[in-house]
Design an enzyme around this catalytic site. Structure first.
Site, PDB file in Angstrom:
ATOM      1  N   LYS A 180       5.457   3.701   8.395  1.00  0.00           N
ATOM      2  CA  LYS A 180       4.263   4.548   8.506  1.00  0.00           C
ATOM      3  C   LYS A 180       2.989   3.708   8.557  1.00  0.00           C
ATOM      4  CE  LYS A 180       4.152   7.735   5.330  1.00  0.00           C
ATOM      5  NZ  LYS A 180       3.844   8.590   4.139  1.00  0.00           N
TER       6      LYS A 180
ATOM      7  N   LYS B  15       0.850  -1.201   0.000  1.00  0.00           N
ATOM      8  CA  LYS B  15       0.000   0.000   0.000  1.00  0.00           C
ATOM      9  C   LYS B  15       0.871   1.231   0.000  1.00  0.00           C
ATOM     10  CE  LYS B  15      -3.823   2.308   0.320  1.00  0.00           C
ATOM     11  NZ  LYS B  15      -3.400   2.983  -0.934  1.00  0.00           N
TER      12      LYS B  15
ATOM     13  N   LYS C  46       5.430   1.704  -3.177  1.00  0.00           N
ATOM     14  CA  LYS C  46       5.414   3.058  -3.741  1.00  0.00           C
ATOM     15  C   LYS C  46       5.723   2.925  -5.223  1.00  0.00           C
ATOM     16  CE  LYS C  46       4.902   7.362  -2.412  1.00  0.00           C
ATOM     17  NZ  LYS C  46       4.220   7.938  -1.239  1.00  0.00           N
TER      18      LYS C  46
ATOM     19  N   THR D  31      -4.241  13.799   4.888  1.00  0.00           N
ATOM     20  CA  THR D  31      -2.810  13.949   5.197  1.00  0.00           C
ATOM     21  C   THR D  31      -2.565  15.295   5.886  1.00  0.00           C
ATOM     22  OG1 THR D  31      -2.381  12.700   3.179  1.00  0.00           O
ATOM     23  CG2 THR D  31      -0.492  13.712   4.255  1.00  0.00           C
TER      24      THR D  31
ATOM     25  N   SER E 287      -6.777   6.086   3.651  1.00  0.00           N
ATOM     26  CA  SER E 287      -6.791   5.125   2.544  1.00  0.00           C
ATOM     27  C   SER E 287      -7.168   3.740   3.062  1.00  0.00           C
ATOM     28  CB  SER E 287      -5.412   5.037   1.878  1.00  0.00           C
ATOM     29  OG  SER E 287      -5.242   6.080   0.957  1.00  0.00           O
TER      30      SER E 287
ATOM     31  N   GLN F 266       7.256   4.026   4.019  1.00  0.00           N
ATOM     32  CA  GLN F 266       5.869   3.559   4.042  1.00  0.00           C
ATOM     33  C   GLN F 266       5.710   2.307   4.919  1.00  0.00           C
ATOM     34  OE1 GLN F 266       4.015   5.553   1.499  1.00  0.00           O
ATOM     35  NE2 GLN F 266       2.274   5.037   2.792  1.00  0.00           N
TER      36      GLN F 266
ATOM     37  N   GLY G   8      -2.544   8.301  -4.406  1.00  0.00           N
ATOM     38  CA  GLY G   8      -1.885   9.508  -4.918  1.00  0.00           C
ATOM     39  C   GLY G   8      -0.616   9.869  -4.169  1.00  0.00           C
ATOM     40  N   ASP G   9       0.132  10.770  -4.752  1.00  0.00           N
ATOM     41  CA  ASP G   9       1.305  11.399  -4.123  1.00  0.00           C
ATOM     42  C   ASP G   9       1.568  12.641  -4.990  1.00  0.00           C
ATOM     43  OD1 ASP G   9       3.482  10.761  -1.938  1.00  0.00           O
ATOM     44  OD2 ASP G   9       4.621  11.487  -3.638  1.00  0.00           O
TER      45      ASP G   9
ATOM     46  N   ASN H 256      -1.906  19.177  -2.385  1.00  0.00           N
ATOM     47  CA  ASN H 256      -2.924  18.517  -1.564  1.00  0.00           C
ATOM     48  C   ASN H 256      -2.627  18.615  -0.064  1.00  0.00           C
ATOM     49  OD1 ASN H 256      -3.451  15.602  -0.143  1.00  0.00           O
ATOM     50  ND2 ASN H 256      -5.228  16.328  -1.269  1.00  0.00           N
TER      51      ASN H 256
HETATM   52  P1  NDP Z   1       1.048  17.750  -4.756  1.00  0.00           P
HETATM   53  O1  NDP Z   1       1.526  17.353  -6.082  1.00  0.00           O
HETATM   54  O2  NDP Z   1      -0.408  17.962  -4.529  1.00  0.00           O
HETATM   55  O3  NDP Z   1       1.795  19.067  -4.260  1.00  0.00           O
HETATM   56  C1  NDP Z   1       3.181  19.111  -4.175  1.00  0.00           C
HETATM   57  C2  NDP Z   1       3.587  20.504  -3.750  1.00  0.00           C
HETATM   58  O4  NDP Z   1       4.960  20.499  -3.440  1.00  0.00           O
HETATM   59  C3  NDP Z   1       3.403  21.527  -4.854  1.00  0.00           C
HETATM   60  O5  NDP Z   1       3.134  22.788  -4.281  1.00  0.00           O
HETATM   61  C4  NDP Z   1       4.753  21.504  -5.539  1.00  0.00           C
HETATM   62  O6  NDP Z   1       5.079  22.675  -6.236  1.00  0.00           O
HETATM   63  C5  NDP Z   1       5.679  21.345  -4.352  1.00  0.00           C
HETATM   64  N1  NDP Z   1       6.916  20.693  -4.791  1.00  0.00           N
HETATM   65  C6  NDP Z   1       7.036  19.485  -5.402  1.00  0.00           C
HETATM   66  N2  NDP Z   1       8.321  19.239  -5.687  1.00  0.00           N
HETATM   67  C7  NDP Z   1       9.004  20.309  -5.276  1.00  0.00           C
HETATM   68  C8  NDP Z   1      10.365  20.645  -5.287  1.00  0.00           C
HETATM   69  N3  NDP Z   1      11.299  19.827  -5.813  1.00  0.00           N
HETATM   70  N4  NDP Z   1      10.735  21.844  -4.724  1.00  0.00           N
HETATM   71  C9  NDP Z   1       9.796  22.675  -4.205  1.00  0.00           C
HETATM   72  N5  NDP Z   1       8.483  22.404  -4.175  1.00  0.00           N
HETATM   73  C10 NDP Z   1       8.104  21.240  -4.686  1.00  0.00           C
HETATM   74  O7  NDP Z   1       1.601  16.619  -3.744  1.00  0.00           O
HETATM   75  P2  NDP Z   1       1.145  16.278  -2.274  1.00  0.00           P
HETATM   76  O8  NDP Z   1       0.666  17.495  -1.579  1.00  0.00           O
HETATM   77  O9  NDP Z   1       0.254  15.090  -2.349  1.00  0.00           O
HETATM   78  O10 NDP Z   1       2.511  15.774  -1.638  1.00  0.00           O
HETATM   79  C11 NDP Z   1       3.384  16.640  -0.924  1.00  0.00           C
HETATM   80  C12 NDP Z   1       4.289  15.822  -0.019  1.00  0.00           C
HETATM   81  O11 NDP Z   1       3.487  15.080   0.913  1.00  0.00           O
HETATM   82  C13 NDP Z   1       5.158  14.773  -0.720  1.00  0.00           C
HETATM   83  O12 NDP Z   1       6.374  14.648   0.000  1.00  0.00           O
HETATM   84  C14 NDP Z   1       4.352  13.484  -0.549  1.00  0.00           C
HETATM   85  O13 NDP Z   1       5.173  12.342  -0.622  1.00  0.00           O
HETATM   86  C15 NDP Z   1       3.813  13.693   0.855  1.00  0.00           C
HETATM   87  N6  NDP Z   1       2.637  12.921   1.220  1.00  0.00           N
HETATM   88  C16 NDP Z   1       1.497  12.963   0.470  1.00  0.00           C
HETATM   89  C17 NDP Z   1       0.396  12.242   0.858  1.00  0.00           C
HETATM   90  C18 NDP Z   1      -0.895  12.319   0.138  1.00  0.00           C
HETATM   91  O14 NDP Z   1      -1.868  11.729   0.617  1.00  0.00           O
HETATM   92  N7  NDP Z   1      -0.996  13.030  -0.977  1.00  0.00           N
HETATM   93  C19 NDP Z   1       0.439  11.362   2.042  1.00  0.00           C
HETATM   94  C20 NDP Z   1       1.652  11.462   2.809  1.00  0.00           C
HETATM   95  C21 NDP Z   1       2.709  12.199   2.376  1.00  0.00           C
HETATM   96  P3  NDP Z   1       5.016  22.682  -7.849  1.00  0.00           P
HETATM   97  O15 NDP Z   1       3.544  22.622  -8.183  1.00  0.00           O
HETATM   98  O16 NDP Z   1       5.675  23.935  -8.242  1.00  0.00           O
HETATM   99  O17 NDP Z   1       5.756  21.450  -8.308  1.00  0.00           O
HETATM  100  O1  2IT Z   2       3.153   8.916   1.303  1.00  0.00           O
HETATM  101  C1  2IT Z   2       1.996   8.501   1.492  1.00  0.00           C
HETATM  102  O2  2IT Z   2       1.674   7.996   2.570  1.00  0.00           O
HETATM  103  C2  2IT Z   2       1.004   8.664   0.429  1.00  0.00           C
HETATM  104  N1  2IT Z   2       1.334   9.217  -0.603  1.00  0.00           N
HETATM  105  C3  2IT Z   2      -0.376   8.126   0.594  1.00  0.00           C
HETATM  106  C4  2IT Z   2      -0.415   6.650   0.363  1.00  0.00           C
HETATM  107  C5  2IT Z   2      -1.785   6.025   0.339  1.00  0.00           C
HETATM  108  O3  2IT Z   2      -1.811   4.831   0.036  1.00  0.00           O
HETATM  109  O4  2IT Z   2      -2.786   6.676   0.628  1.00  0.00           O
END
Ligand code: NDP
Ligand code: 2IT
Length: 446
Positions: free
Chosen positions: A114, A90, A126, A209, A379, A111, A165-166, A240
């Protein structure tokens, strides 16, 4: 003990030295988990951590698709199936040009710990691609997602491996991938999470998240008789996780003064309120625009090109963008400016030397595997609802999420309490390790 850790790292390094992010995650875990293993006869001498850092399986495949100009594009797709000791693989899918095996292996390893911490029965994986969704039309994104799933569908399933998603993968991409999976497999099943509400998604999954990261910060603050109310917060990212972290901060009466994207940071000294946050959500989720457009709409705010938010004075910092986005110098500035709490929404956003500074100054610091576990936890609740063919109300899911974040906090306390300080990193690593290790030992050497 130092020698044991060094030997372990050098053994892992032999095969993985070209994967810096993966090695960074391995080191962080080994430093706290190996001393625990050595102290417990049931784990010692069984190469249990050695087994955990080696993926059960890595899939890598070609993804061809046709762009709007009729040109054929080639990307690389991956799925790292890391550990299935406590449940189906997952974890999310990331679409970003920087995606490679090092990044996906570090994410898959995080993961493991976590998912174990969430208390739900989920193994870890992943995946993703070096495809860059930025600037692509809807049609291009759809064709890419369909092609990606045309390969991935063979390896996943509701009881095998359940992606989500991520970075770069949100509701739109999950929809296109789900549609293709359904067509290929001829079955409607909970193979992905983060689905739309009308086709098997869970309420609160999009929020989970970000909300969870703030609930975790509130748990840490409450533990030292403090709270988030009235605090000034800076958040990196505007995707997100960042959006819903901001929403929860606002709901809990904190003042969010900064958000960012990869082009720079906005600073709004008056605070980003609900109306302004709605503007950011529309800008990012609907118009797919850049964060500097905020200052056109709200001219009292300023935009710092190519800057992160860490120089802005705050009480609480929530790194919610990407790995290694906060370094040692940033940590020093945060401390100098009086920051008391860092709760990671992103995965591994703080560099090891930044974490050292936080610990040295005994501020509240939560590693992502604990503080961002709310996303994968909901999830897991989505999977449970799919199996039950039922859906829980918003209030039910939110209260389960709060309970899970509180339980994770408690697990960190049990294993991370030191003389006058809670080492959340150590607590999360050991608590996450125990459940997976016990399951692996019970299932024999397979
Ligand atoms: P999104 O794609 O929705 O948003 C990512 C954000 O981070 C954007 O604002 C993006 O800017 C910025 N970003 C990405 N890469 C870079 C970089 N190299 N330098 C600066 N800014 C950057 O992703 P999420 O919000 O889903 O994910 C954000 C973080 O949270 C990640 O580390 C992800 O692994 C983690 N995460 C996400 C989960 C989820 O449920 N979605 C769960 C747990 C962790 P830009 O648009 O300019 O690229
Ligand atoms: O990093 C993470 O925990 C995620 N991107 C979410 C993973 C999930 O299966 O919901």
């Amino acid at each position: 003990m130092k020698k044991i850790i060094e030997n372990f790292i050098s053994e892992i390094d032999k095969k993985n030295s070209h994967e810096p992010e993966f090695m960074q995650a391995v080191k962080e875990i080994a430093e706290t988990v190996l001393p625990y293993i050595v102290s417990k006869d049931i784990y010692h001498g069984k190469n249990i951590l050695m087994r955990m850092v080696e993926p059960e399986r890595v899939l890598m495949f070609r993804v061809n698709w046709v762009d709007d100009n009729g040109e054929i594009q080639v990307n690389r797709g991956y799925r790292v199936q890391m550990n299935s000791a406590i449940g189906p693989y997952k974890g999310g899918l990331r679409f970003h040009p920087t995606v490679n095996l090092s990044i996906l292996k570090f994410l898959a390893l995080e993961q493991v710990f976590k998912n174990s911490l969430t208390t739900l029965p989920m193994g870890a994986g992943k995946g993703g691609s070096d495809f860059d969704p930025k600037g692509k039309s809807d049609g291009e994104v759809m064709r890419f997602c369909q092609s990606f799933m045309t390969e991935l569908y063979r390896y996943i399933g509701p009881n095998t491996d359940v992606p989500a998603g991520d970075i770069g993968v949100g509701g739109r991409e999950i929809g296109y991938m789900f549609g293709q999976y359904k067509k290929l497999k001829k079955e409607f099943t909970g193979v992905l999470t983060g689905k739309g509400l009308s086709w098997g998604g869970s309420l609160i999954r999009p929020e989970a998240t970000g909300y969870g990261t703030v609930y975790f910060a509130e748990n840490m603050l409450n533990h030292v008789s403090n709270s988030i109310k009235g605090k000034t917060v800076v958040i990196s990212g505007s995707g997100n996780v960042a959006q819903y972290a901001a929403e929860k901060c606002i709901q809990l009466s904190a003042k969010v003064i900064s958000m960012s994207d990869s082009s720079g940071t906005i600073y709004d000294s008056e605070g980003i309120d609900t109306e302004k946050l709605n503007f950011i959500m529309d800008l990012k989720n609907v118009n797919r625009g850049r964060i500097h457009e905020y200052v056109k709409k709200y001219p009292k705010a300023v935009f710092f090109k190519n800057k992160t938010p860490w120089e802005i004075k705050c009480d609480i910092a929530l790194p919610c963008a990407t790995q290694n986005e906060l370094n040692e110098d940033d940590a020093k500035i945060l401390i100098k400016n009086g920051c008391i709490c860092v709760s990671e929404g992103a995965n591994m956003p703080c560099e090891p030397n930044a974490i050292k500074i936080f610990k040295h100054n005994k501020i509240l610091y939560a590693p992502g595997k604990a503080s961002n576990a709310g996303g994968v936890a909901v999830s897991g609740l989505e999977m449970a609802q799919n199996s039950l063919r039922y859906s829980w109300s918003r209030e039910e899911v939110d209260s389960k999420l709060k309970e899970i974040m509180k339980d994770i906090h408690n697990s960190c306390l049990i294993h991370g309490q030191e003389k006058d300080y809670v080492n959340y990193e150590k607590g999360a690593n050991i608590a996450g390790f125990i459940k997976v290790a016990d399951a692996m030992l019970a299932q024999g050497v397979v």
